[in-house]
Enzyme design. Structure first.
Site, PDB file in Angstrom:
ATOM      1  N   TYR A   1     -10.616  -6.530  15.501  1.00  0.00           N
ATOM      2  CA  TYR A   1     -10.506  -6.415  16.956  1.00  0.00           C
ATOM      3  C   TYR A   1     -11.335  -7.489  17.656  1.00  0.00           C
ATOM      4  O   TYR A   1     -11.884  -7.265  18.732  1.00  0.00           O
ATOM      5  CB  TYR A   1     -10.891  -4.990  17.411  1.00  0.00           C
ATOM      6  CG  TYR A   1     -10.086  -3.933  16.671  1.00  0.00           C
ATOM      7  CD1 TYR A   1      -8.741  -3.731  16.978  1.00  0.00           C
ATOM      8  CD2 TYR A   1     -10.640  -3.199  15.618  1.00  0.00           C
ATOM      9  CE1 TYR A   1      -7.988  -2.811  16.269  1.00  0.00           C
ATOM     10  CE2 TYR A   1      -9.894  -2.276  14.911  1.00  0.00           C
ATOM     11  CZ  TYR A   1      -8.558  -2.084  15.239  1.00  0.00           C
ATOM     12  OH  TYR A   1      -7.813  -1.178  14.537  1.00  0.00           O
TER      13      TYR A   1
ATOM     14  N   GLY B   1      -7.748  -0.535   9.018  1.00  0.00           N
ATOM     15  CA  GLY B   1      -7.761  -1.870   9.604  1.00  0.00           C
ATOM     16  C   GLY B   1      -9.190  -2.377   9.604  1.00  0.00           C
ATOM     17  O   GLY B   1      -9.593  -3.205   8.782  1.00  0.00           O
TER      18      GLY B   1
ATOM     19  N   CYS C   1     -17.373 -15.186  34.395  1.00  0.00           N
ATOM     20  CA  CYS C   1     -17.922 -14.664  35.656  1.00  0.00           C
ATOM     21  C   CYS C   1     -17.757 -13.154  35.764  1.00  0.00           C
ATOM     22  O   CYS C   1     -17.018 -12.657  36.626  1.00  0.00           O
ATOM     23  CB  CYS C   1     -17.232 -15.352  36.820  1.00  0.00           C
ATOM     24  SG  CYS C   1     -17.243 -17.131  36.601  1.00  0.00           S
TER      25      CYS C   1
HETATM   26  C1  LIG Z   1      -5.271   1.282  15.127  1.00  0.00           C
HETATM   27  C2  LIG Z   1      -4.478   1.995  14.108  1.00  0.00           C
HETATM   28  C3  LIG Z   1      -4.861   1.972  12.762  1.00  0.00           C
HETATM   29  C4  LIG Z   1      -6.097   1.255  12.264  1.00  0.00           C
HETATM   30  O1  LIG Z   1      -7.274   1.801  12.766  1.00  0.00           O
HETATM   31  P1  LIG Z   1      -8.683   1.307  12.171  1.00  0.00           P
HETATM   32  O2  LIG Z   1      -9.686   2.061  12.964  1.00  0.00           O
HETATM   33  O3  LIG Z   1      -8.764  -0.159  12.404  1.00  0.00           O
HETATM   34  O4  LIG Z   1      -8.712   1.646  10.729  1.00  0.00           O
HETATM   35  C5  LIG Z   1      -4.056   2.614  11.847  1.00  0.00           C
HETATM   36  N1  LIG Z   1      -2.931   3.280  12.223  1.00  0.00           N
HETATM   37  C6  LIG Z   1      -2.534   3.326  13.509  1.00  0.00           C
HETATM   38  C7  LIG Z   1      -1.298   4.053  13.855  1.00  0.00           C
HETATM   39  C8  LIG Z   1      -3.295   2.685  14.492  1.00  0.00           C
HETATM   40  O5  LIG Z   1      -2.896   2.755  15.771  1.00  0.00           O
END
Ligand SMILES: *Cc1c(COP(=O)(O)O)cnc(C)c1O
Length: 425
Positions: free
Chosen positions: A375, A277, A346
């Site tokens: 994120y 991700g 705040c």
């Molecule tokens: C959050 C998540 C990802 C992606 O993680 P990254 O650190 O953004 O690459 C992939 N698989 C699962 C199951 C996740 O919960």
């Protein structure tokens, strides 16, 4: 490597000056670069060349529909964690057969929708979920394609809120139960066991935790095969870290990460699923914000900007470092002094940077918060009744608003007074 660079004294996203976008959409806003998204996707997939491996982009990092469509057009699949993300993926044109569904708490209606749409696989994380899914699948007259997510009890050595592969974490099936749960799953008529899944955490900057987790998965696959089970998929999750701070050592490259996969799992003949991700979108986005005031405190200078922790929560939540980049290029040799960059919310945690050496800054200046593509918008809230900020996608010399800012009227329209308060005051 990203496409946010100075050109003729102005910070650009590809060929578009960020100040031009600010004039059109107002501040704050998120800006994503198509070229950077493509670059990161290609670097990652090229590193996997020769493996039977597929990328299922983890949408929770950034679920913007235009970002997802851009990646789907490159051939990516998606990893979703909610009905909302599943619907967004489908609306973005992601074929159901490329979608994986992860998460510890999928509801009945989410599992039903996933089966109706015919997604690639559901990563099941517990025995109760397995039983619920079995019932739903039987009622629908289908067999649910399932990978069981195991918890390998490996410390990913990342921030405590984003390590997920230790036995104290809520994720996955407890390592010592995994073998028994696979056998239980194989005996359920509504379940088609297709594979094993792991995901040990996020922003991981060492390879060793991956290697240890993958070796555990390897042992499990061999054991299950010896029992006569066919394991076709291994889902390795995401988690490879990205550089946030240019002064810190770079995290391992996708090539080095792929080498770990090759040396631990390549010979098993399984299709490998990868769920990056952050690696794909993190450095493909910035948050552009305007300086409202510069305030001289007793001991510190505060740069108060119009973005806040509700727009980008990572510094408050994970003590995360983000670069602060003036949109007008500072003069060469400009004097830098230490400043705190803070938002209007705040809470003292509403701080983007502390004691950061920055060139002279005055009210009205624009600054970009770097590496905000993952994120960022995805975790935004409307805390302090602040509208969610718009998202903009750039491609070459073109830009488009790909999620608009809600109006105050739209925000107020969701609020309802009960009968007993609705009359005269
Ligand atoms: C959050 C998540 C990802 C992606 O993680 P990254 O650190 O953004 O690459 C992939 N698989 C699962 C199951 C996740 O919960």
């Amino acid at each position: 490597m990203n496409h946010f660079q100075y050109h003729l004294g102005q910070l650009h996203a590809e060929a578009v000056p960020l100040s031009r976008i600010a004039k059109t959409v107002g501040t704050p806003f998120y800006c994503y670069s198509t070229a950077t998204l493509k670059h990161h996707y290609k670097v990652f997939t090229s590193a996997l060349a020769g493996l039977d491996a597929h990328v299922h982009y983890a949408m929770k990092a950034n679920a913007n529909i235009a970002v997802v469509r851009t990646l789907a057009n490159l051939g990516a699949g998606a990893d979703v964690v909610s009905e909302g993300e599943l619907r967004l993926a489908l609306a973005a044109g992601m074929p159901a057969r490329r979608i994986v569904f992860s998460g510890v708490g999928k509801t009945q209606s989410e599992l039903t929708l996933a089966l109706r749409e015919g997604i690639l696989q559901i990563n099941v994380e517990s025995v109760p979920e397995l039983k619920a899914l079995n019932e739903i699948a039987m009622a629908l007259g289908v067999r649910a394609p399932v990978s069981l997510r195991v918890n390998p009890d490996i410390d990913a050595a990342t921030h405590v809120k984003i390590t997920t592969g230790r036995k104290e974490n809520k994720f996955g099936i407890e390592w010592t139960h995994a073998h028994a749960v696979f056998h239980m799953a194989a005996a359920l008529p509504g379940i088609d066991v297709v594979g094993v899944a792991v995901h040990i955490g996020s922003q991981i900057t060492e390879l060793e935790p991956f290697r240890l987790a993958f070796l555990r998965v390897r042992d499990l696959v061999l054991m299950l095969r010896a029992d006569g089970m066919t394991i076709r998929h291994i889902d390795l999750g995401g988690g490879l870290g990205i550089p946030y701070d240019p002064d810190m050592a770079e995290p391992p490259s996708p090539i080095a990460y792929a080498e770990v996969i090759r040396s631990t799992l390549a010979d098993l003949g399984c299709t490998l699923l990868l769920e990056p991700g952050r690696l794909i979108v993190g450095n493909a986005g910035v948050l552009v914000t305007k300086v409202i005031y510069v305030k001289e405190g007793a001991t510190r200078t505060f740069v108060i900007v119009d973005a806040a922790m509700n727009d980008l929560v990572r510094p408050a939540m994970y003590d995360a470092y983000h670069e602060i980049i003036p949109v007008i290029e500072p003069a060469a040799g400009a004097n830098r002094s230490l400043m705190d960059v803070v938002g209007p919310v705040c809470e003292s945690g509403d701080t983007f940077a502390q004691q950061r050496p920055l060139p002279p800054i005055t009210a009205g200046d624009l600054v970009a918060v770097g590496s905000a593509g993952a994120y960022g918008a995805a975790m935004a809230s409307s805390y302090n009744a602040r509208p969610l900020v718009p998202e903009v996608l750039v491609r070459g010399d073109a830009f488009a608003v790909v999620r608009r800012r809600p109006s105050y009227e739209e925000m107020l329209a969701l609020e309802v007074l009960p009968d007993w308060l609705a009359g005269a005051r």
